[in-house]
Design an enzyme around this catalytic site. Structure first.
Site, PDB file in Angstrom:
ATOM      1  N   ARG A 182     -13.511  -8.979   1.607  1.00  9.17           N
ATOM      2  CA  ARG A 182     -12.082  -8.753   1.360  1.00  9.17           C
ATOM      3  C   ARG A 182     -11.284 -10.017   1.686  1.00  9.17           C
ATOM      4  NH1 ARG A 182     -10.011  -3.563   1.181  1.00  9.17           N
ATOM      5  NH2 ARG A 182      -8.138  -4.691   0.566  1.00  9.17           N
ATOM      6  N   GLN A 196     -10.054  -4.203  -3.393  1.00  6.31           N
ATOM      7  CA  GLN A 196     -11.373  -3.771  -2.928  1.00  6.31           C
ATOM      8  C   GLN A 196     -12.433  -4.082  -3.980  1.00  6.31           C
ATOM      9  OE1 GLN A 196     -12.283  -2.188   0.195  1.00  6.31           O
ATOM     10  NE2 GLN A 196     -14.230  -2.907  -0.640  1.00  6.31           N
ATOM     11  N   HIS A 245      -7.470   0.607  -6.483  1.00  4.78           N
ATOM     12  CA  HIS A 245      -7.641  -0.255  -5.306  1.00  4.78           C
ATOM     13  C   HIS A 245      -8.292  -1.566  -5.766  1.00  4.78           C
ATOM     14  CE1 HIS A 245      -7.796  -1.461  -1.258  1.00  4.78           C
ATOM     15  NE2 HIS A 245      -8.721  -0.654  -0.768  1.00  4.78           N
ATOM     16  N   ARG A 298       0.877  -1.187   0.000  1.00  2.00           N
ATOM     17  CA  ARG A 298       0.000   0.000   0.000  1.00  2.00           C
ATOM     18  C   ARG A 298       0.902   1.221   0.000  1.00  2.00           C
ATOM     19  NH1 ARG A 298      -5.417   1.369   3.423  1.00  2.00           N
ATOM     20  NH2 ARG A 298      -6.169  -0.114   1.873  1.00  2.00           N
ATOM     21  N   CYS A 320     -16.382   1.393   0.441  1.00  2.00           N
ATOM     22  CA  CYS A 320     -15.233   0.547   0.804  1.00  2.00           C
ATOM     23  C   CYS A 320     -14.862   0.693   2.267  1.00  2.00           C
ATOM     24  CB  CYS A 320     -14.051   0.861  -0.104  1.00  2.00           C
ATOM     25  SG  CYS A 320     -13.427   2.545   0.058  1.00  2.00           S
ATOM     26  N   ASP A 361     -17.502   7.004  -1.776  1.00  2.00           N
ATOM     27  CA  ASP A 361     -16.250   6.912  -1.010  1.00  2.00           C
ATOM     28  C   ASP A 361     -15.989   8.297  -0.421  1.00  2.00           C
ATOM     29  OD1 ASP A 361     -13.821   6.026   0.024  1.00  2.00           O
ATOM     30  OD2 ASP A 361     -12.772   5.992  -1.891  1.00  2.00           O
TER      31      ASP A 361
HETATM   32  N1  NVA Z   1     -10.221   6.476  -1.487  1.00  2.00           N
HETATM   33  C1  NVA Z   1      -9.837   6.063  -0.158  1.00  2.00           C
HETATM   34  C2  NVA Z   1     -10.023   4.600   0.006  1.00  2.00           C
HETATM   35  C3  NVA Z   1      -9.657   4.069   1.360  1.00  2.00           C
HETATM   36  C4  NVA Z   1      -9.813   2.589   1.487  1.00  2.00           C
HETATM   37  C5  NVA Z   1      -8.393   6.456   0.092  1.00  2.00           C
HETATM   38  O1  NVA Z   1      -7.565   6.270  -0.794  1.00  2.00           O
HETATM   39  O2  NVA Z   1      -8.106   6.949   1.177  1.00  2.00           O
HETATM   40  N1   CP Z   2     -11.347  -0.416   2.374  1.00  2.00           N
HETATM   41  C1   CP Z   2     -10.076  -0.422   2.795  1.00  2.00           C
HETATM   42  O1   CP Z   2      -9.135  -0.648   2.038  1.00  2.00           O
HETATM   43  O2   CP Z   2      -9.960  -0.200   4.123  1.00  2.00           O
HETATM   44  P1   CP Z   2      -8.602   0.017   4.952  1.00  2.00           P
HETATM   45  O3   CP Z   2      -8.043   1.356   4.531  1.00  2.00           O
HETATM   46  O4   CP Z   2      -9.031  -0.015   6.384  1.00  2.00           O
HETATM   47  O5   CP Z   2      -7.646  -1.081   4.605  1.00  2.00           O
END
Ligand code: NVA
Ligand code: CP
Length: 309
Positions: free
Chosen positions: A294, A137, A134, A107, A266, A226
């Site tokens: 997930r 997800q 992502h 990540r 998500c 989101d």
């Molecule tokens: N769009 C959000 C998704 C988090 C799972 C982010 O990137 O923070």
């Molecule tokens: N949806 C998702 O990826 O959640 P986290 O940021 O908690 O991993």
């Protein structure tokens, strides 16, 4: 580590799978879900590294538990407590970690950094979220849709999906899903917050960018949203609150969707901003099944990358 795969396979974008591969993976994920914590252990003696430069609850824990239930081990690495935080070049880190580990789940911020890791690691690399996409997800989201509307709903091409809010990493991954599966996708994003235009073009006529949330949601079976400010965009939060006013999935907006529509998010959610408390707690919300899924899709993914049947 065990013997390295002869030709490694990464999962950096949803489109690293083709249509059939995606549908097979979702089918296998449903089987893993039925098996629960039991079942085969295709990752016996394998070790997965979780390299996370951003916060995570779901992704971290679901990958850790997936590795455990598949008979493998996981190790969590953040810049705070590794040499990554002290400036060790990412390509060196990738090469070294790949000498110990059987896969890297990463990540990070720039998608290019993930690609650099994948180029230098000789083991499979999985995208656990970048600024651009992502895909793990999306696997969970599609499994949730298949559960609610039947496994063949994704194949028929008649499904109508709405996206309301930021054209962010999640919106981009929905566009990739649309390109693979051919469902209808209407995205309502405020001006200046569009998804990746190349992905929009690649999805073809089935994906359409509109400005009005009501237009996106009209007749939809799946309504997605989101957060307005993703991780890394905290400094823009106030500006984004102004730009996204009206882009909230609430009971009033949902009234325009199909009677059997489900709502996906998500998570984590900011209740009262992009989604109302009533919707997230309401009968159409599938967000907690989505979060659970997930685990099941990632078991199918790790099996595919590390121990294909
Ligand atoms: N769009 C959000 C998704 C988090 C799972 C982010 O990137 O923070
Ligand atoms: N949806 C998702 O990826 O959640 P986290 O940021 O908690 O991993």
């Amino acid at each position: 580590m065990t013997s390295p795969p002869r030709s490694k396979r990464d999962f950096l974008r949803l489109t690293d799978l083709d249509r059939d591969g995606l549908l097979e993976l979702l089918e296998r994920a449903a089987e893993w879900k039925l098996l629960g914590a039991g079942g085969p252990r295709p990752l016996e003696r394998m070790a997965i590294g979780l390299v996370f430069e951003k916060a995570s609850t779901r992704t971290r824990v679901s990958f850790e538990v997936a590795a455990l239930q598949l008979g493998g081990h996981s190790t969590f690495l953040s810049p705070r407590d590794t040499q990554l935080g002290r400036g060790e070049p990412i390509r060196d880190t990738a090469r070294v970690l790949a000498r110990y580990l059987d896969a890297l789940v990463v990540r990070t911020f720039e998608h290019e950094k993930l690609e650099e890791i994948a180029r230098h690691a000789r083991v499979p690399v999985v995208n656990a979220l970048t600024d651009a996409s992502h895909p793990c997800q999306l696997l969970a989201d599609l499994l949730t849709v298949a559960e609610r509307f039947g496994a063949d709903a994704l194949q028929r091409g008649g499904l109508e999906v709405a996206w309301v809010g930021d054209g962010n990493n999640m919106a981009n991954s929905w566009l990739e899903a649309c390109a693979l599966l051919g469902f209808g996708l209407r995205l309502a994003c405020p001006p200046g917050y569009d998804p990746d235009p190349a992905l929009l073009a690649r999805a073809g006529g089935r994906a359409r960018l509109v400005r009005s949330p009501a237009e996106a949601v009209a007749g939809a079976q799946v309504v997605n949203t989101d957060v307005w400010a993703s991780m890394g965009q905290e400094a823009e939060a106030a500006e984004r609150q102004r730009a996204f006013a009206g882009y909230i999935v609430d009971e009033r907006l949902l009234a325009g969707a199909r009677a059997d529509a489900i709502v996906l998010h998500c998570l984590p959610a900011h209740r009262g901003e992009e989604i109302s408390d009533g919707v997230i707690e309401g009968p159409r919300s599938a967000v907690f099944d989505q979060a659970e899924n997930r685990l099941h899709v990632q078991k199918a993914l790790l099996e595919l990358l590390l121990s294909p049947r």
